[in-house]
Design a protein around this motif. Sequence first.
Motif, PDB file in Angstrom:
ATOM      1  N   ALA A 139     -88.184  48.402  17.626  1.00 32.06           N
ATOM      2  CA  ALA A 139     -89.024  48.760  18.524  1.00 32.06           C
ATOM      3  C   ALA A 139     -90.532  49.397  18.224  1.00 32.06           C
ATOM      4  O   ALA A 139     -91.113  49.018  18.632  1.00 32.06           O
ATOM      5  N   MET A 140     -90.359  50.155  16.936  1.00 35.43           N
ATOM      6  CA  MET A 140     -91.352  50.531  16.380  1.00 35.43           C
ATOM      7  C   MET A 140     -92.157  49.646  15.867  1.00 35.43           C
ATOM      8  O   MET A 140     -93.490  49.306  16.122  1.00 35.43           O
ATOM      9  N   ARG A 141     -91.797  48.571  15.259  1.00 36.78           N
ATOM     10  CA  ARG A 141     -92.371  47.173  14.779  1.00 36.78           C
ATOM     11  C   ARG A 141     -93.100  46.698  16.066  1.00 36.78           C
ATOM     12  O   ARG A 141     -94.164  46.017  15.949  1.00 36.78           O
ATOM     13  N   MET A 142     -92.343  46.669  17.229  1.00 38.92           N
ATOM     14  CA  MET A 142     -92.689  45.767  18.298  1.00 38.92           C
ATOM     15  C   MET A 142     -93.783  46.485  18.806  1.00 38.92           C
ATOM     16  O   MET A 142     -94.965  45.656  19.167  1.00 38.92           O
ATOM     17  N   LYS A 143     -93.908  47.914  18.908  1.00 37.40           N
ATOM     18  CA  LYS A 143     -95.195  48.528  19.469  1.00 37.40           C
ATOM     19  C   LYS A 143     -96.209  48.385  18.477  1.00 37.40           C
ATOM     20  O   LYS A 143     -97.341  48.384  19.085  1.00 37.40           O
ATOM     21  N   GLU A 144     -96.062  48.397  17.163  1.00 37.81           N
ATOM     22  CA  GLU A 144     -97.322  48.443  16.250  1.00 37.81           C
ATOM     23  C   GLU A 144     -97.969  46.957  16.522  1.00 37.81           C
ATOM     24  O   GLU A 144     -99.016  46.723  16.409  1.00 37.81           O
ATOM     25  N   TRP A 145     -97.072  46.159  16.883  1.00 35.38           N
ATOM     26  CA  TRP A 145     -97.402  44.565  16.686  1.00 35.38           C
ATOM     27  C   TRP A 145     -98.129  44.236  18.131  1.00 35.38           C
ATOM     28  O   TRP A 145     -99.275  43.718  18.016  1.00 35.38           O
ATOM     29  N   TYR A 146     -97.691  44.800  18.970  1.00 37.29           N
ATOM     30  CA  TYR A 146     -98.369  44.468  20.261  1.00 37.29           C
ATOM     31  C   TYR A 146     -99.546  45.409  20.581  1.00 37.29           C
ATOM     32  O   TYR A 146    -100.287  45.033  21.620  1.00 37.29           O
ATOM     33  N   SER A 147     -99.327  46.632  20.100  1.00 39.77           N
ATOM     34  CA  SER A 147    -100.662  47.494  20.381  1.00 39.77           C
ATOM     35  C   SER A 147    -101.933  47.185  19.841  1.00 39.77           C
ATOM     36  O   SER A 147    -102.992  47.441  20.316  1.00 39.77           O
ATOM     37  N   TYR A 148    -101.771  46.034  18.741  1.00 34.72           N
ATOM     38  CA  TYR A 148    -103.113  45.477  18.480  1.00 34.72           C
ATOM     39  C   TYR A 148    -103.794  44.751  19.734  1.00 34.72           C
ATOM     40  O   TYR A 148    -105.037  44.432  19.554  1.00 34.72           O
ATOM     41  N   HIS A 149    -102.964  44.116  20.735  1.00 32.78           N
ATOM     42  CA  HIS A 149    -103.348  43.558  21.930  1.00 32.78           C
ATOM     43  C   HIS A 149    -103.556  44.295  22.964  1.00 32.78           C
ATOM     44  O   HIS A 149    -104.525  44.412  23.858  1.00 32.78           O
ATOM     45  N   PHE A 150    -102.630  45.493  23.105  1.00 30.88           N
ATOM     46  CA  PHE A 150    -102.325  46.124  24.334  1.00 30.88           C
ATOM     47  C   PHE A 150    -102.009  47.681  23.862  1.00 30.88           C
ATOM     48  O   PHE A 150    -100.803  47.939  24.150  1.00 30.88           O
ATOM     49  N   PRO A 151    -102.970  48.501  23.284  1.00 24.73           N
ATOM     50  CA  PRO A 151    -102.477  49.660  23.013  1.00 24.73           C
ATOM     51  C   PRO A 151    -102.052  50.612  23.982  1.00 24.73           C
ATOM     52  O   PRO A 151    -101.218  51.760  23.800  1.00 24.73           O
ATOM     53  N   GLU A 152    -102.761  50.696  25.211  1.00 21.14           N
ATOM     54  CA  GLU A 152    -102.200  51.801  25.994  1.00 21.14           C
ATOM     55  C   GLU A 152    -100.922  51.493  26.823  1.00 21.14           C
ATOM     56  O   GLU A 152    -100.247  52.584  27.190  1.00 21.14           O
ATOM     57  N   LEU A 153    -100.070  50.463  26.186  1.00 28.84           N
ATOM     58  CA  LEU A 153     -98.829  50.180  27.102  1.00 28.84           C
ATOM     59  C   LEU A 153     -97.766  51.187  26.270  1.00 28.84           C
ATOM     60  O   LEU A 153     -96.935  51.715  26.838  1.00 28.84           O
ATOM     61  N   ALA A 154     -98.046  51.549  25.162  1.00 27.97           N
ATOM     62  CA  ALA A 154     -97.201  52.352  24.342  1.00 27.97           C
ATOM     63  C   ALA A 154     -97.096  53.763  24.604  1.00 27.97           C
ATOM     64  O   ALA A 154     -96.229  54.421  24.399  1.00 27.97           O
ATOM     65  N   LYS A 155     -98.445  54.348  25.237  1.00 29.74           N
ATOM     66  CA  LYS A 155     -98.428  55.326  25.599  1.00 29.74           C
ATOM     67  C   LYS A 155     -98.062  55.890  27.142  1.00 29.74           C
ATOM     68  O   LYS A 155     -97.018  56.773  27.239  1.00 29.74           O
ATOM     69  N   LEU A 156     -97.969  54.656  27.867  1.00 30.51           N
ATOM     70  CA  LEU A 156     -97.169  54.848  29.111  1.00 30.51           C
ATOM     71  C   LEU A 156     -95.767  54.540  29.286  1.00 30.51           C
ATOM     72  O   LEU A 156     -94.922  55.100  30.020  1.00 30.51           O
ATOM     73  N   VAL A 157     -95.243  53.737  28.532  1.00 33.96           N
ATOM     74  CA  VAL A 157     -93.693  53.217  28.513  1.00 33.96           C
ATOM     75  C   VAL A 157     -93.018  53.820  27.261  1.00 33.96           C
ATOM     76  O   VAL A 157     -93.712  53.187  25.993  1.00 33.96           O
ATOM     77  N   THR A 158     -92.546  54.854  27.318  1.00 37.54           N
ATOM     78  CA  THR A 158     -91.921  55.096  25.947  1.00 37.54           C
ATOM     79  C   THR A 158     -90.595  54.817  25.401  1.00 37.54           C
ATOM     80  O   THR A 158     -90.324  54.788  24.465  1.00 37.54           O
ATOM     81  N   ASP A 159     -89.934  54.315  26.352  1.00 40.54           N
ATOM     82  CA  ASP A 159     -88.555  53.707  26.227  1.00 40.54           C
ATOM     83  C   ASP A 159     -88.654  52.494  25.405  1.00 40.54           C
ATOM     84  O   ASP A 159     -89.481  51.557  25.777  1.00 40.54           O
ATOM     85  N   ASN A 160     -87.770  52.275  24.380  1.00 43.36           N
ATOM     86  CA  ASN A 160     -87.928  50.912  23.698  1.00 43.36           C
ATOM     87  C   ASN A 160     -87.555  49.561  24.448  1.00 43.36           C
ATOM     88  O   ASN A 160     -88.170  48.563  24.145  1.00 43.36           O
ATOM     89  N   TYR A 161     -86.480  49.835  25.206  1.00 43.40           N
ATOM     90  CA  TYR A 161     -85.908  48.818  26.016  1.00 43.40           C
ATOM     91  C   TYR A 161     -87.032  48.283  26.903  1.00 43.40           C
ATOM     92  O   TYR A 161     -87.238  47.239  27.116  1.00 43.40           O
ATOM     93  N   GLN A 162     -87.423  49.272  27.810  1.00 47.00           N
ATOM     94  CA  GLN A 162     -88.647  48.971  28.867  1.00 47.00           C
ATOM     95  C   GLN A 162     -89.948  48.471  28.172  1.00 47.00           C
ATOM     96  O   GLN A 162     -90.373  47.609  28.843  1.00 47.00           O
TER      97      GLN A 162
END
Length: 669
Positions: free
Chosen positions: A189-212
């Motif tokens: 999930a951490m790797r997923m957030k870092e990878w997708y945050s390159y395109h949409f960084p604000e989503l990681a702050k709004l959704v904290t749960d890994n599955y969601q």
Amino acid sequence: MTQLYVLFEHASGYGLFKVSEFEEIGAFIPQVEEAVKDTAKFQKIVKLIGFKPFTSAASALENINAISEGLLTTDLSAFLETNLPSLVKKKSKIQLGVIDVKLGAAINEAYGVSVTHVGVVPEIVRGIRHHLSSYVKGLSPAAVRQTELGLGHSYSRGKVKFNVNRADNMIIQSIAILDQLDKDINTFAMRMKEWYSYHFPELAKLVTDNYQFSRCADLIKDRKNLSEEYLEKLEEILLDPSKAQAIIDAARMSMGMDISPLDLMNIETFAKRVMSLSQYRKQLAEYLKSKMSVIAPNLACLIGEMVGARLISHSGSLTNLAKCPASTLQILGAEKALFRAIKTRSNTPKYGLIYHSSFISRAGASNKGRISRYLANKCSIATRIDCFSEQLTTAFGEKLKEQVEERLSFYETGNVPRKNLEVMSEALNEHKTMLENMVAESKKRNADAITNGDVDEIPKKKKKKKKHQQDEVPDVSASDVKQEEVNVSVSLADTSAVEGEKKKKKKKLSEAAEDIAETSIISESAEETPKKKKKKKKLSEVNGEQATSVPEAKPTEEGPKKKKKKALQSEDIFSSIVNDVNDNQNVNKASEEKVPKKKKKKSLQPSEISPGITIDVNGDQSISRSSEGTPKKKKKKSLPLEVQSPGNLDVKGDQTESAKKKKKKKLSL
């Protein structure tokens, strides 16, 4: 001279060997160790007396288990009684060599044979094991290795005592996989957030749960395509409309970089993999709860499935955890802190894995150590109940949980908790009621299965058995009927003969009765005589029936009756025979009325006898006469008290002359 015999237990059977000149051999044990390898030399010294192979693998396992525990089995005792001379000839002096000390003690206690396991015996047994295939015909070295391997595997499986329904190894593996999955899902999930945050960084702050977060990334993909149409789908994932609207607003003013379609495909694939791992983790958690409810329900009810599974996994098994004292269970998982505290002579830890329980987090800072010690005590009780009980329920776990709750309230409010004896008695009663309910539910399920037609074979088998029992009733043939008639008539003849002998004795005693008694006695004798004749008649009829039972006999007048008897049952046969006997008695009575009366011996005149007077017959027995004139038998020596006095009797117990004179005077009166 003492003879040495060696008992050898092998996977293939029992062997008994005789060692010649073992006292001289014992002095040269190093030379014996070298000579063991030579088959010719060894067979000259050690000779086979008897060998008993095992009949099956189950028999071999049973015997080897008994030998390992030092028990004397029936197979081994029978083998020793057959081949060992001391059990047949007690005078012969022998010594039996064995490897197992406990088995030797059991043989010595059972048969009184001198047993040894030291000296030359270990080397002799090693040589027998090496040359066993040359002693026993048909036992090749390959067969020896195969039997040893098979018995070793079955012996190991028996020692493990694996139970399919209560396999705590499944709990150990499940909790280990759960812990590993938690680590892997967090990493992915951490790797997923870092990878997708390159395109949409604000989503990681709004959704904290890994599955969601993984589900949102899989749904949104390119943030430029996100519109109001995705609002409902985001609400289903997040369960919060405000967050869903915030994500749409953030996508419009995002500071992320543009991304190529190929990169989005890889991100989407990785997001699905994280989602699948999260779903499998939930399924595995449900599986662990179900296994804990079967294997350790009381521990799971008290402290929770996850903490209980970690305790079982850390100790190695449920049995090991049950053997641990409460003080060890309290700090289980904090071994490093314990050893560090012992090394530095500081305070030891108060809790280990049980710290994750909700009871300790609810307690105050000053009471955490107390409640952890009390909780460890109750966990130890629950674990032992789960480990050593055959029928498990959650009654004890619920009551133990209530005790911990009462102790927490005692620390906070001061309310005195219940005593342990009272709580355990209530738990025992609830346990019994739960078991009764379980039995009733199982019976109801079986009944429902039978009514629904799921189980059709049981009633069919019962019906077949009933029909089979009805078919097994034998038919009554003509020969069986005749044989039963013969047996019944013979038994009637025997009983009537015994009655005739008794009546003969009564007849001898009634010779001195009055006229009325005489007539009654004569009539009785007249009734006796036809019975005797009737018996003879019946026996002759039986003999005649036996003679006519030959298949080629001529037809007689009784032919129709015999044909009817073929269809009669056993009860009708006996009733018909009794009726025939009664008819014969009536006929004989009518014929005997014409028989002249027998002459009686000297009897007294009716004028000389009055009712109610006792008459002595031969000085032994007496007959009393009632007013109705019926004779009654009395005991011996029914004379008056004056006659029965010791002075009127001689040495033999007979009456003296004076007693006889007094008797005559009384009779004349």
